[in-house]
Design a protein around this motif. Sequence first.
Motif, PDB file in Angstrom:
ATOM      1  N   UNK A 114       0.820  -1.200   0.000  1.00 18.88           N
ATOM      2  CA  UNK A 114       0.000   0.000   0.000  1.00 18.88           C
ATOM      3  C   UNK A 114       0.862   1.261   0.000  1.00 18.88           C
ATOM      4  N   UNK A 115       2.004   1.211   0.693  1.00 20.40           N
ATOM      5  CA  UNK A 115       2.918   2.360   0.685  1.00 20.40           C
ATOM      6  C   UNK A 115       3.452   2.609  -0.724  1.00 20.40           C
ATOM      7  N   UNK A 163      12.529   2.504   7.259  1.00 21.14           N
ATOM      8  CA  UNK A 163      13.357   1.304   7.422  1.00 21.14           C
ATOM      9  C   UNK A 163      12.722   0.093   6.763  1.00 21.14           C
ATOM     10  N   UNK A 164      11.437  -0.104   7.009  1.00 19.94           N
ATOM     11  CA  UNK A 164      10.762  -1.293   6.489  1.00 19.94           C
ATOM     12  C   UNK A 164      10.677  -1.240   4.966  1.00 19.94           C
ATOM     13  N   UNK A 165      10.289  -0.110   4.406  1.00 22.82           N
ATOM     14  CA  UNK A 165      10.191   0.013   2.963  1.00 22.82           C
ATOM     15  C   UNK A 165      11.570  -0.149   2.319  1.00 22.82           C
ATOM     16  N   UNK A 166      12.592   0.457   2.906  1.00 20.96           N
ATOM     17  CA  UNK A 166      13.951   0.356   2.355  1.00 20.96           C
ATOM     18  C   UNK A 166      14.435  -1.082   2.357  1.00 20.96           C
ATOM     19  N   UNK A 183      14.774   3.784  -0.255  1.00 21.76           N
ATOM     20  CA  UNK A 183      13.933   4.556   0.680  1.00 21.76           C
ATOM     21  C   UNK A 183      12.733   5.142  -0.051  1.00 21.76           C
ATOM     22  N   UNK A 184      11.706   5.561   0.702  1.00 21.96           N
ATOM     23  CA  UNK A 184      10.479   6.063   0.079  1.00 21.96           C
ATOM     24  C   UNK A 184      10.697   7.215  -0.910  1.00 21.96           C
TER      25      UNK A 184
END
Length: 271
Positions: free
Chosen positions: A221-222, A250-253, A259-260
């Motif tokens: 979703x991000x 951190x989680x997305x990376x 990174x976002x």
Amino acid sequence: MPVERTCLLNGDDLFVADVSCQDPPHGWTEVRPAPVFGLVLVRRGLFRGRADGVEQLLDPASVYVERMGSEQQFAHPCGGDRYTELVLSEPQVAALLGGDPGVPQGLVFTTPRMALAHRLLTARARGDADSFELSERALELAGEVLSALAPARVASGRPGRKAARHRLVNAARAALADDLGLSLDQLGRAVGCSPYHLSRIFRAATGEGIARYRNRLRVTLALERLTEGETRLAALAQELGFTDQAHLTRVVSRTAGLPPGALRTLLRPTG
């Protein structure tokens, strides 16, 4: 006796702490009633416990089951020790034991699976795991321990029919899609199943735990929001149930490799 207690998880129904006892006194402590239900998982050292007059030897290959109200005392014949303390509320204990909070007396010997689950819990608590993941890991570990004492009672809370389990998994997925901010306990209440059994059923059906599935859903979703050009990362983190913007980053990376901000640029329509 100097005792250092570091909280790893503090929820309404579940508490986990890293405890270190240094320079304990010689001999037995005074007799006191256990104020909570708890599991003591020894990581280093050795001590003795008496519960309602029954003596037990506690070492890193065993789990002491602290039963609320039992008269207990301890001795540390080899000096200091270190252990993980896992405390559950009475409703949480009842949910694990088929509706009855009464815990059988006994010492549980750890299996390699329990030992690994214990270390993964403490390791993830020191990493970037959120309370949802830690709750799932802690309940799975508590369920494994209690299954060694009362396997039939623990198993009694699990739906027997495949169709019922399938409905539970779909209901949990739907509830998460509607509100990623739900805690594990809230999710269990929403679908009418104990968090422990829901986690096991979910893993059997999907191949992964609820926390990992939820994390994958959040990252997906991000990415969609970043594709749409979302720039308010703090608001996005809150909306998707991350602890804060740093946690989201951190989680997305880790999951997507960038990174976002870099992903938003990469996913920007061209042409």
